[in-house]
Design an enzyme around this catalytic site. Structure first.
Site, PDB file in Angstrom:
ATOM      1  N   TYR A   1      -8.938  -3.098  12.900  1.00  0.00           N
ATOM      2  CA  TYR A   1      -8.675  -1.759  12.356  1.00  0.00           C
ATOM      3  C   TYR A   1      -8.264  -0.733  13.419  1.00  0.00           C
ATOM      4  O   TYR A   1      -7.170  -0.140  13.297  1.00  0.00           O
ATOM      5  CB  TYR A   1      -9.885  -1.277  11.550  1.00  0.00           C
ATOM      6  CG  TYR A   1      -9.687   0.082  10.926  1.00  0.00           C
ATOM      7  CD1 TYR A   1      -8.758   0.280   9.907  1.00  0.00           C
ATOM      8  CD2 TYR A   1     -10.420   1.177  11.368  1.00  0.00           C
ATOM      9  CE1 TYR A   1      -8.570   1.538   9.336  1.00  0.00           C
ATOM     10  CE2 TYR A   1     -10.241   2.427  10.804  1.00  0.00           C
ATOM     11  CZ  TYR A   1      -9.316   2.606   9.791  1.00  0.00           C
ATOM     12  OH  TYR A   1      -9.130   3.852   9.244  1.00  0.00           O
TER      13      TYR A   1
ATOM     14  N   LYS B   1      -4.301   1.140  14.025  1.00  0.00           N
ATOM     15  CA  LYS B   1      -3.933   2.560  14.006  1.00  0.00           C
ATOM     16  C   LYS B   1      -3.206   2.946  15.304  1.00  0.00           C
ATOM     17  O   LYS B   1      -2.306   3.798  15.281  1.00  0.00           O
ATOM     18  CB  LYS B   1      -5.170   3.427  13.774  1.00  0.00           C
ATOM     19  CG  LYS B   1      -5.818   3.214  12.398  1.00  0.00           C
ATOM     20  CD  LYS B   1      -4.883   3.583  11.247  1.00  0.00           C
ATOM     21  CE  LYS B   1      -5.604   3.549   9.892  1.00  0.00           C
ATOM     22  NZ  LYS B   1      -4.727   3.882   8.768  1.00  0.00           N
TER      23      LYS B   1
HETATM   24  N1  LIG Z   1     -12.576   7.200   5.567  1.00  0.00           N
HETATM   25  C1  LIG Z   1     -12.445   7.492   6.850  1.00  0.00           C
HETATM   26  O1  LIG Z   1     -13.422   7.885   7.538  1.00  0.00           O
HETATM   27  C2  LIG Z   1     -11.112   7.379   7.515  1.00  0.00           C
HETATM   28  C3  LIG Z   1     -11.018   7.739   8.860  1.00  0.00           C
HETATM   29  C4  LIG Z   1      -9.802   7.655   9.503  1.00  0.00           C
HETATM   30  C5  LIG Z   1      -8.676   7.229   8.803  1.00  0.00           C
HETATM   31  N2  LIG Z   1      -8.795   6.866   7.485  1.00  0.00           N
HETATM   32  C6  LIG Z   1      -7.568   6.420   6.819  1.00  0.00           C
HETATM   33  O2  LIG Z   1      -7.363   7.155   5.634  1.00  0.00           O
HETATM   34  C7  LIG Z   1      -6.634   6.362   4.683  1.00  0.00           C
HETATM   35  C8  LIG Z   1      -7.354   6.405   3.347  1.00  0.00           C
HETATM   36  O3  LIG Z   1      -8.621   5.784   3.504  1.00  0.00           O
HETATM   37  P1  LIG Z   1      -9.877   6.098   2.573  1.00  0.00           P
HETATM   38  O4  LIG Z   1     -11.007   6.382   3.490  1.00  0.00           O
HETATM   39  O5  LIG Z   1      -9.531   7.062   1.518  1.00  0.00           O
HETATM   40  O6  LIG Z   1     -10.121   4.632   1.976  1.00  0.00           O
HETATM   41  P2  LIG Z   1     -10.299   4.085   0.494  1.00  0.00           P
HETATM   42  O7  LIG Z   1     -11.132   5.011  -0.338  1.00  0.00           O
HETATM   43  O8  LIG Z   1     -10.736   2.675   0.657  1.00  0.00           O
HETATM   44  O9  LIG Z   1      -8.819   4.150  -0.088  1.00  0.00           O
HETATM   45  C9  LIG Z   1      -7.826   3.305   0.423  1.00  0.00           C
HETATM   46  C10 LIG Z   1      -6.655   3.350  -0.530  1.00  0.00           C
HETATM   47  O10 LIG Z   1      -5.647   2.459  -0.027  1.00  0.00           O
HETATM   48  C11 LIG Z   1      -5.261   1.611  -1.096  1.00  0.00           C
HETATM   49  N3  LIG Z   1      -4.705   0.352  -0.634  1.00  0.00           N
HETATM   50  C12 LIG Z   1      -5.259  -0.591   0.153  1.00  0.00           C
HETATM   51  N4  LIG Z   1      -4.411  -1.612   0.312  1.00  0.00           N
HETATM   52  C13 LIG Z   1      -3.303  -1.314  -0.410  1.00  0.00           C
HETATM   53  C14 LIG Z   1      -2.076  -1.984  -0.662  1.00  0.00           C
HETATM   54  N5  LIG Z   1      -1.816  -3.201  -0.150  1.00  0.00           N
HETATM   55  N6  LIG Z   1      -1.149  -1.363  -1.419  1.00  0.00           N
HETATM   56  C15 LIG Z   1      -1.401  -0.152  -1.956  1.00  0.00           C
HETATM   57  N7  LIG Z   1      -2.552   0.516  -1.788  1.00  0.00           N
HETATM   58  C16 LIG Z   1      -3.484  -0.067  -1.011  1.00  0.00           C
HETATM   59  C17 LIG Z   1      -6.521   1.429  -1.924  1.00  0.00           C
HETATM   60  O11 LIG Z   1      -6.214   0.919  -3.200  1.00  0.00           O
HETATM   61  P3  LIG Z   1      -7.240  -0.028  -4.037  1.00  0.00           P
HETATM   62  O12 LIG Z   1      -8.183   0.904  -4.768  1.00  0.00           O
HETATM   63  O13 LIG Z   1      -6.337  -0.786  -4.945  1.00  0.00           O
HETATM   64  O14 LIG Z   1      -7.955  -0.900  -3.055  1.00  0.00           O
HETATM   65  C18 LIG Z   1      -7.018   2.865  -1.934  1.00  0.00           C
HETATM   66  O15 LIG Z   1      -6.308   3.606  -2.882  1.00  0.00           O
HETATM   67  C19 LIG Z   1      -6.540   4.965   5.303  1.00  0.00           C
HETATM   68  O16 LIG Z   1      -5.277   4.800   5.915  1.00  0.00           O
HETATM   69  C20 LIG Z   1      -7.626   4.966   6.350  1.00  0.00           C
HETATM   70  O17 LIG Z   1      -7.365   4.068   7.405  1.00  0.00           O
HETATM   71  C21 LIG Z   1      -9.970   6.947   6.840  1.00  0.00           C
END
Ligand SMILES: NC(=O)c1ccc[n+]([C@@H]2O[C@H](COP(=O)([O-])OP(=O)(O)OC[C@H]3O[C@@H](n4cnc5c(N)ncnc54)[C@H](OP(=O)(O)O)[C@@H]3O)[C@@H](O)[C@H]2O)c1
Length: 255
Positions: A178, A182
């Site tokens: 992961y 990034k």
């Molecule tokens: N949460 C944190 O602390 C954090 C920190 C830094 C960066 N981020 C980044 O923020 C972004 C959103 O993360 P989040 O925390 O909101 O996570 P999340 O709640 O797990 O949401 C991830 C989203 O990505 C979708 N997804 C995954 N694989 C996919 C694919 N092959 N095609 C289309 N959609 C797909 C998921 O869809 P499904 O529901 O179908 O699985 C979900 O809608 C990510 O890029 C993550 O790396 C998050």
């Protein structure tokens, strides 16, 4: 209130602004859609699962957002091509693309024991997926008078933070797929910035902070709404806004 609406956002535009957010059915992506919708943008909810996408669109519409569903799996060429066609057929262009979809691949991911298949899977979604979606949508973004691309990165991709004092403890667990995905995404984004220099396309990276979502078993300390703020700001930059930057709420994230 689906359909064409007139709006005025930070970019000074007075026509409807069309946005597409990948992975917008939940978490930070959903809140980016809600936040852009609240600003009057028409938002495409990119999501791979029909039920989750329909539910998100219905919830956004109930909140007054002009939302439409876009079936979209970022790892699937056909799905991405069809998503671009859907946007083209409906609007003829795209103004804002937020590449938000992402996965961790699951933990643990110790470097000495990691299964290479996990790395491939994570890179396929977090890096190749962004390239696939961006390249499919670029022709439509080029038709916009003020195109914006936001790639959802993370400060765990910052080599400066990973290698700095306390890096191993302050930037998340030791993980082979992961965080490097990034870092890879940041490097890839900068190549787009270089190729597209001299165009009106502004491309930036956003770190949402440590947000409570499915991604981390809801261990994050920020709300998805808070996590969406930087991406929303970058998606609605004025024409003289930055490009090629890596931002969090507090300002620049070091590379
Ligand atoms: N949460 C944190 O602390 C954090 C920190 C830094 C960066 N981020 C980044 O923020 C972004 C959103 O993360 P989040 O925390 O909101 O996570 P999340 O709640 O797990 O949401 C991830 C989203 O990505 C979708 N997804 C995954 N694989 C996919 C694919 N092959 N095609 C289309 N959609 C797909 C998921 O869809 P499904 O529901 O179908 O699985 C979900 O809608 C990510 O890029 C993550 O790396 C998050």
């Amino acid at each position: 209130m689906p359909g064409i609406t007139l709006c005025s956002d930070d970019r000074g535009m007075t026509e409807t602004t069309i946005a597409l957010i990948t992975g917008a059915n939940k978490g930070i992506g959903y809140e980016i859609a809600a936040g852009l919708g609240a600003r009057g943008l028409t938002v495409g909810v990119g999501a791979r699962d029909d039920q989750r996408r329909d539910a998100a669109v219905a919830k956004l519409r109930a909140a007054g957002v002009d939302a439409f569903g876009v079936p979209l799996d970022v790892t699937d060429d056909e799905s991405v091509t069809a998503a671009a066609k859907l946007v083209e057929d409906r609007f003829g262009r795209l103004d804002v693309l937020v590449n938000n979809a992402g996965i961790t691949g699951g933990m643990p991911q110790e470097p000495t024991r990691v299964d290479p298949a996990i790395i491939r899977t994570v890179v396929e979604t977090n890096v190749i997926g962004v390239i696939r979606v961006t390249n499919a949508l670029l022709p439509l973004l080029r038709r916009s008078s003020a195109p914006r691309i936001v790639n959802m990165s993370s400060s765990v991709g910052s080599l400066t933070r990973q290698s700095g004092p306390g890096g191993a403890t302050t930037t998340g667990p030791v993980a082979m797929a992961y965080p490097p995905s990034k870092t890879f995404l940041n490097a890839v984004t900068l190549q787009y910035v270089k190729e597209l220099a001299g165009t009106n396309i502004l491309i930036n990276m956003a770190c949402p902070g440590f947000v409570a979502t499915d991604l981390n078993g809801f261990r994050g300390v920020r709300t998805p709404e808070q996590g969406a703020a930087t991406a929303i700001r970058l998606a609605t930059l004025p024409d003289n806004g930055p490009t090629g930057g890596f931002f969090e709420d507090a300002g620049d994230v070091p590379w």
